[in-house]
Scaffold this motif. Structure first.
Motif, PDB file in Angstrom:
ATOM      1  N   CYS A   1       0.823  -1.210   0.000  1.00 14.59           N
ATOM      2  CA  CYS A   1       0.000   0.000   0.000  1.00 14.59           C
ATOM      3  C   CYS A   1       0.859   1.262   0.000  1.00 14.59           C
ATOM      4  O   CYS A   1       0.445   2.300  -0.510  1.00 14.59           O
ATOM      5  CB  CYS A   1      -0.936   0.008   1.206  1.00 14.59           C
ATOM      6  SG  CYS A   1      -2.250  -1.224   1.115  1.00 14.59           S
ATOM      7  N   LYS A   2       2.042   1.154   0.573  1.00 12.93           N
ATOM      8  CA  LYS A   2       2.975   2.271   0.597  1.00 12.93           C
ATOM      9  C   LYS A   2       3.728   2.411  -0.725  1.00 12.93           C
ATOM     10  O   LYS A   2       4.562   3.311  -0.884  1.00 12.93           O
ATOM     11  CB  LYS A   2       4.000   2.086   1.729  1.00 12.93           C
ATOM     12  CG  LYS A   2       3.464   2.356   3.122  1.00 12.93           C
ATOM     13  CD  LYS A   2       3.342   3.852   3.370  1.00 12.93           C
ATOM     14  CE  LYS A   2       3.075   4.158   4.822  1.00 12.93           C
ATOM     15  NZ  LYS A   2       2.973   5.615   5.070  1.00 12.93           N
ATOM     16  N   THR A   3       3.423   1.502  -1.665  1.00 12.17           N
ATOM     17  CA  THR A   3       4.095   1.439  -2.981  1.00 12.17           C
ATOM     18  C   THR A   3       5.612   1.391  -2.833  1.00 12.17           C
ATOM     19  O   THR A   3       6.350   2.133  -3.473  1.00 12.17           O
ATOM     20  CB  THR A   3       3.688   2.614  -3.905  1.00 12.17           C
ATOM     21  OG1 THR A   3       4.059   3.864  -3.308  1.00 12.17           O
ATOM     22  CG2 THR A   3       2.202   2.601  -4.184  1.00 12.17           C
ATOM     23  N   GLN A   4       6.061   0.512  -1.958  1.00 11.05           N
ATOM     24  CA  GLN A   4       7.495   0.285  -1.762  1.00 11.05           C
ATOM     25  C   GLN A   4       7.788  -1.213  -1.952  1.00 11.05           C
ATOM     26  O   GLN A   4       7.957  -1.951  -0.985  1.00 11.05           O
ATOM     27  CB  GLN A   4       7.922   0.752  -0.371  1.00 11.05           C
ATOM     28  CG  GLN A   4       7.790   2.253  -0.168  1.00 11.05           C
ATOM     29  CD  GLN A   4       8.438   2.735   1.110  1.00 11.05           C
ATOM     30  OE1 GLN A   4       9.513   2.278   1.504  1.00 11.05           O
ATOM     31  NE2 GLN A   4       7.781   3.660   1.786  1.00 11.05           N
ATOM     32  N   PRO A   5       7.814  -1.656  -3.226  1.00 10.18           N
ATOM     33  CA  PRO A   5       7.997  -3.081  -3.507  1.00 10.18           C
ATOM     34  C   PRO A   5       9.285  -3.667  -2.956  1.00 10.18           C
ATOM     35  O   PRO A   5       9.321  -4.832  -2.566  1.00 10.18           O
ATOM     36  CB  PRO A   5       7.969  -3.151  -5.042  1.00 10.18           C
ATOM     37  CG  PRO A   5       8.231  -1.756  -5.506  1.00 10.18           C
ATOM     38  CD  PRO A   5       7.653  -0.867  -4.457  1.00 10.18           C
ATOM     39  N   GLU A   6      10.357  -2.845  -2.892  1.00  8.49           N
ATOM     40  CA  GLU A   6      11.622  -3.376  -2.388  1.00  8.49           C
ATOM     41  C   GLU A   6      11.501  -3.812  -0.930  1.00  8.49           C
ATOM     42  O   GLU A   6      12.192  -4.740  -0.488  1.00  8.49           O
ATOM     43  CB  GLU A   6      12.742  -2.327  -2.545  1.00  8.49           C
ATOM     44  CG  GLU A   6      12.647  -1.107  -1.629  1.00  8.49           C
ATOM     45  CD  GLU A   6      11.617  -0.078  -2.049  1.00  8.49           C
ATOM     46  OE1 GLU A   6      11.399   0.885  -1.292  1.00  8.49           O
ATOM     47  OE2 GLU A   6      11.028  -0.244  -3.139  1.00  8.49           O
TER      48      GLU A   6
ATOM     49  N   ASN B   1      -6.287   3.209   8.305  1.00  9.11           N
ATOM     50  CA  ASN B   1      -5.014   3.561   8.922  1.00  9.11           C
ATOM     51  C   ASN B   1      -4.176   4.557   8.124  1.00  9.11           C
ATOM     52  O   ASN B   1      -3.127   4.998   8.583  1.00  9.11           O
ATOM     53  CB  ASN B   1      -4.185   2.289   9.155  1.00  9.11           C
ATOM     54  CG  ASN B   1      -4.861   1.364  10.144  1.00  9.11           C
ATOM     55  OD1 ASN B   1      -4.945   1.646  11.331  1.00  9.11           O
ATOM     56  ND2 ASN B   1      -5.372   0.224   9.656  1.00  9.11           N
ATOM     57  N   GLY B   2      -4.635   4.894   6.917  1.00 13.81           N
ATOM     58  CA  GLY B   2      -3.878   5.823   6.085  1.00 13.81           C
ATOM     59  C   GLY B   2      -2.622   5.212   5.501  1.00 13.81           C
ATOM     60  O   GLY B   2      -1.597   5.878   5.362  1.00 13.81           O
ATOM     61  N   TRP B   3      -2.686   3.913   5.148  1.00 14.62           N
ATOM     62  CA  TRP B   3      -1.531   3.229   4.570  1.00 14.62           C
ATOM     63  C   TRP B   3      -1.491   3.519   3.071  1.00 14.62           C
ATOM     64  O   TRP B   3      -2.091   2.825   2.271  1.00 14.62           O
ATOM     65  CB  TRP B   3      -1.622   1.729   4.780  1.00 14.62           C
ATOM     66  CG  TRP B   3      -1.506   1.293   6.204  1.00 14.62           C
ATOM     67  CD1 TRP B   3      -1.072   2.029   7.258  1.00 14.62           C
ATOM     68  CD2 TRP B   3      -1.845   0.008   6.726  1.00 14.62           C
ATOM     69  NE1 TRP B   3      -1.118   1.290   8.413  1.00 14.62           N
ATOM     70  CE2 TRP B   3      -1.575   0.049   8.122  1.00 14.62           C
ATOM     71  CE3 TRP B   3      -2.335  -1.167   6.171  1.00 14.62           C
ATOM     72  CZ2 TRP B   3      -1.798  -1.051   8.958  1.00 14.62           C
ATOM     73  CZ3 TRP B   3      -2.559  -2.253   6.986  1.00 14.62           C
ATOM     74  CH2 TRP B   3      -2.282  -2.196   8.364  1.00 14.62           C
ATOM     75  N   GLY B   4      -0.787   4.579   2.681  1.00 17.37           N
ATOM     76  CA  GLY B   4      -0.654   4.897   1.258  1.00 17.37           C
ATOM     77  C   GLY B   4      -1.853   5.602   0.659  1.00 17.37           C
ATOM     78  O   GLY B   4      -1.839   5.967  -0.507  1.00 17.37           O
ATOM     79  N   VAL B   5      -2.915   5.786   1.428  1.00 12.60           N
ATOM     80  CA  VAL B   5      -4.109   6.510   0.979  1.00 12.60           C
ATOM     81  C   VAL B   5      -4.562   7.418   2.119  1.00 12.60           C
ATOM     82  O   VAL B   5      -4.205   7.190   3.275  1.00 12.60           O
ATOM     83  CB  VAL B   5      -5.256   5.542   0.588  1.00 12.60           C
ATOM     84  CG1 VAL B   5      -4.913   4.742  -0.644  1.00 12.60           C
ATOM     85  CG2 VAL B   5      -5.597   4.621   1.756  1.00 12.60           C
TER      86      VAL B   5
ATOM     87  N   PHE C   1     -10.199  -6.522   1.221  1.00 12.04           N
ATOM     88  CA  PHE C   1     -10.090  -6.681   2.676  1.00 12.04           C
ATOM     89  C   PHE C   1      -8.978  -5.797   3.224  1.00 12.04           C
ATOM     90  O   PHE C   1      -9.166  -5.055   4.192  1.00 12.04           O
ATOM     91  CB  PHE C   1      -9.808  -8.156   2.973  1.00 12.04           C
ATOM     92  CG  PHE C   1      -9.737  -8.504   4.436  1.00 12.04           C
ATOM     93  CD1 PHE C   1     -10.884  -8.820   5.141  1.00 12.04           C
ATOM     94  CD2 PHE C   1      -8.531  -8.537   5.098  1.00 12.04           C
ATOM     95  CE1 PHE C   1     -10.822  -9.159   6.475  1.00 12.04           C
ATOM     96  CE2 PHE C   1      -8.450  -8.872   6.443  1.00 12.04           C
ATOM     97  CZ  PHE C   1      -9.614  -9.193   7.132  1.00 12.04           C
ATOM     98  N   TYR C   2      -7.821  -5.835   2.607  1.00 15.87           N
ATOM     99  CA  TYR C   2      -6.687  -5.045   3.083  1.00 15.87           C
ATOM    100  C   TYR C   2      -6.800  -3.572   2.681  1.00 15.87           C
ATOM    101  O   TYR C   2      -6.269  -2.703   3.360  1.00 15.87           O
ATOM    102  CB  TYR C   2      -5.371  -5.646   2.590  1.00 15.87           C
ATOM    103  CG  TYR C   2      -5.117  -6.986   3.209  1.00 15.87           C
ATOM    104  CD1 TYR C   2      -4.895  -7.091   4.577  1.00 15.87           C
ATOM    105  CD2 TYR C   2      -5.151  -8.148   2.459  1.00 15.87           C
ATOM    106  CE1 TYR C   2      -4.701  -8.327   5.171  1.00 15.87           C
ATOM    107  CE2 TYR C   2      -4.957  -9.384   3.051  1.00 15.87           C
ATOM    108  CZ  TYR C   2      -4.733  -9.464   4.405  1.00 15.87           C
ATOM    109  OH  TYR C   2      -4.551 -10.688   4.993  1.00 15.87           O
ATOM    110  N   LEU C   3      -7.515  -3.299   1.600  1.00 16.41           N
ATOM    111  CA  LEU C   3      -7.723  -1.914   1.200  1.00 16.41           C
ATOM    112  C   LEU C   3      -8.551  -1.186   2.263  1.00 16.41           C
ATOM    113  O   LEU C   3      -8.321  -0.004   2.541  1.00 16.41           O
ATOM    114  CB  LEU C   3      -8.436  -1.848  -0.155  1.00 16.41           C
ATOM    115  CG  LEU C   3      -8.607  -0.454  -0.774  1.00 16.41           C
ATOM    116  CD1 LEU C   3      -7.261   0.219  -0.984  1.00 16.41           C
ATOM    117  CD2 LEU C   3      -9.373  -0.559  -2.085  1.00 16.41           C
TER     118      LEU C   3
END
Length: 213
Positions: A23-28, A127-131, A119-121
């Motif tokens: 969700c944070k768009t941090q694939p690494e 929680n404001g995870w990336g949105v 579900f995770y969205l």
């Protein structure tokens, strides 16, 4: 904390921590946890690993195929449809195979699909995870997901049972509800009774912990 539970090997925390970085768009940062979760039987994590493999500048068809196969066998209809498309059109360096294309197309039609990313969205909006934080949106998404999960669980899908388990142990607070360990235990045992490996692993770990106390 989520990171501490994941570091200790807790299945639910590993899965949630992987989703957090996605969700944070941090694939690494997401990929190591996705691999752990995928190895523990999570179809959504396998799907995301395949997605990342297909997003590389130089697409790794072999790696994508590995995780698409795993994800499909873990009950993910999207992965099965993607496999059908790959074999039908010979994509990413994979040769055309009409027999496999037909097999995975039929598999995708037959699998009971639930949508764990929804579900995770919901948790992400809460929680404001990336949105942006949006309690109303989170509650709406949870309500939609709970309806789908109930139908899937009644139809015999153990992954739906596991998501109910996660909801009552963790995500219920996202919609203003308290944790309900009685309900959580019920759904965990339902999943284990259906032979779902992650549920069996959690119950075994709990028994081992009690034995060593």
């Amino acid at each position: 904390m989520l990171s501490q539970g994941a570091a200790k090997g807790n299945y639910e925390d590993i899965q949630a921590y992987a989703a957090y970085w996605v969700c944070k768009t941090q694939p690494e940062k997401a990929i190591p946890w996705l691999k752990k979760s995928s190895n523990m039987g999570n179809g959504w994590s396998s799907q995301m690993l395949a997605h990342y493999a297909l997003k590389k500048m130089h697409i790794d068809g072999t790696e994508a195929l590995k995780y698409l196969n795993r994800s499909a066998l873990q009950g993910n209809a999207w992965a099965a449809r993607e496999l059908a498309n790959i074999y039908l059109n010979g994509l990413y360096g994979i040769g055309v195979d009409l027999h496999k294309a037909s097999y995975w197309a039929l598999y995708a039609e037959n699998v009971k699909e639930i949508v764990p990313n929804t579900f995770y969205l919901a948790a992400s909006y809460r929680n404001g995870w990336g949105v942006p934080k949006n309690f109303k949106k989170a509650k709406q998404l949870y309500a939609e997901t709970m309806h789908v999960l109930k139908e899937a669980a009644d139809g015999g899908d153990p992954y739906a049972d596991m998501l109910f388990f996660e909801f009552y142990t963790k995500y219920s607070q996202d919609v203003g509800m308290k944790k309900n360990m009685h309900q959580a235990s019920y759904w965990l045992n339902q999943a284990a009774a259906k032979g779902y490996p992650p549920a069996i692993a959690i119950l075994s770990a709990k028994k081992e912990h009690i034995t060593h106390e």
